[in-house]
Design a protein around this motif. Structure first.
Motif, mmCIF file in Angstrom:
data_model
loop_
_atom_site.group_PDB
_atom_site.id
_atom_site.type_symbol
_atom_site.label_atom_id
_atom_site.label_comp_id
_atom_site.label_asym_id
_atom_site.label_seq_id
_atom_site.Cartn_x
_atom_site.Cartn_y
_atom_site.Cartn_z
ATOM 1 N N ASP A 115 0.832 -1.211 0.000
ATOM 2 C CA ASP A 115 0.000 0.000 0.000
ATOM 3 C C ASP A 115 0.863 1.256 0.000
ATOM 4 O O ASP A 115 0.513 2.271 -0.624
ATOM 5 N N LYS A 118 2.190 1.890 -3.496
ATOM 6 C CA LYS A 118 1.107 2.410 -4.327
ATOM 7 C C LYS A 118 0.846 3.880 -4.018
ATOM 8 O O LYS A 118 0.609 4.693 -4.932
ATOM 9 N N SER A 119 0.911 4.237 -2.727
ATOM 10 C CA SER A 119 0.715 5.631 -2.327
ATOM 11 C C SER A 119 1.823 6.527 -2.890
ATOM 12 O O SER A 119 1.555 7.650 -3.340
ATOM 13 N N ASN A 173 -4.646 -7.726 -1.587
ATOM 14 C CA ASN A 173 -4.308 -8.102 -0.215
ATOM 15 C C ASN A 173 -4.403 -9.613 0.002
ATOM 16 O O ASN A 173 -3.573 -10.217 0.682
ATOM 17 N N ASN A 186 -9.342 -4.010 3.542
ATOM 18 C CA ASN A 186 -8.515 -2.861 3.179
ATOM 19 C C ASN A 186 -7.916 -2.262 4.435
ATOM 20 O O ASN A 186 -8.627 -1.988 5.412
#
Length: 220
Positions: A115, A118-119, A173, A186
């Motif tokens: 994550d 990706k951020s 995930n 999430n």
């Protein structure tokens, strides 16, 4: 002459400086004890990394609060608020991992890393424009970004069809977990708080942390 409201503000900054320093020292002692321990799995090392980051941020808060005691207190209010928000966020992360078995925690660390990458990709253009204002060329910025990501997060990355630009792999995930169980689909602060409340004995603690986190999120 110092006005009463100015004196009260100075006293508040003094308390913030002292308490931040005291907590940071206690965390430092906890990290020393961890370094002396023989068993250090990935879960424990990640928890200690989060504690180390909290400790560093609290020391920064203490320094800024000391500066605010003698200068314009409003000047440092924003960075102190953001630093405290970061401390609260990392503490919630640590509690989330702490309530799991080692294998589950290692899987969640992979989800967090995925994550995070990706951020970074989503925010790259914003950061690129900001650093352009201090003299970096767009090509240089892209090169530094790609090299840094390749060194640290290559397992979450691939290249585009032209083979020129890095992008995150389409990893879900569930691909990183051996079982779903009660873990949130999430990962975000709200889902981690709910997990800690439901599955550990730290419900009251995480509720208070979350309340302060939401308050200091207004500083962003």
């Amino acid at each position: 002459m110092i006005k009463p409201e100015e004196s009260a503000t100075q006293e508040t900054w003094c308390i913030i400086a002292q308490r931040s320093s005291d907590i940071a020292q206690r965390l430092y002692q906890a990290m020393r004890a961890f370094c002396e321990a023989k068993r250090k799995g990935r879960k424990r090392c990640t928890e200690m990394s989060l504690i180390r980051r909290v400790q560093c941020n609290l020391m920064a808060v203490s320094i800024l609060a000391n500066l605010s005691y003698n200068k314009d207190s409003l000047y440092f209010k924003l960075p102190v608020g953001l630093l405290l928000r970061s401390c609260l966020m990392d503490t919630i992360y640590a509690l989330y991992l702490h309530g799991m078995k080692a294998k589950e925690a290692e899987e969640e660390i992979e989800v967090m890393n995925k994550d995070y990458v990706k951020s970074l990709e989503e925010r790259f253009d914003v950061y690129k424009d900001k650093v352009a204002g201090i003299g970096f060329l767009a090509e240089e910025t892209r090169s530094f970004y790609d090299l840094g990501c390749e060194d640290t997060f290559i397992q979450y990355l691939t290249y585009d069809m032209d083979g020129e630009k890095l992008k995150t792999r389409p990893i879900k995930n569930k691909d990183l977990r051996t079982a779903y169980d009660e873990r949130p689909g999430n990962l975000n602060i709200a889902s981690m708080v709910e997990y800690v409340k439901t599955n550990t004995k730290h419900g009251r603690v995480v509720n208070r942390l979350n309340a302060y986190y939401r308050y200091f999120s207004q500083y962003e």
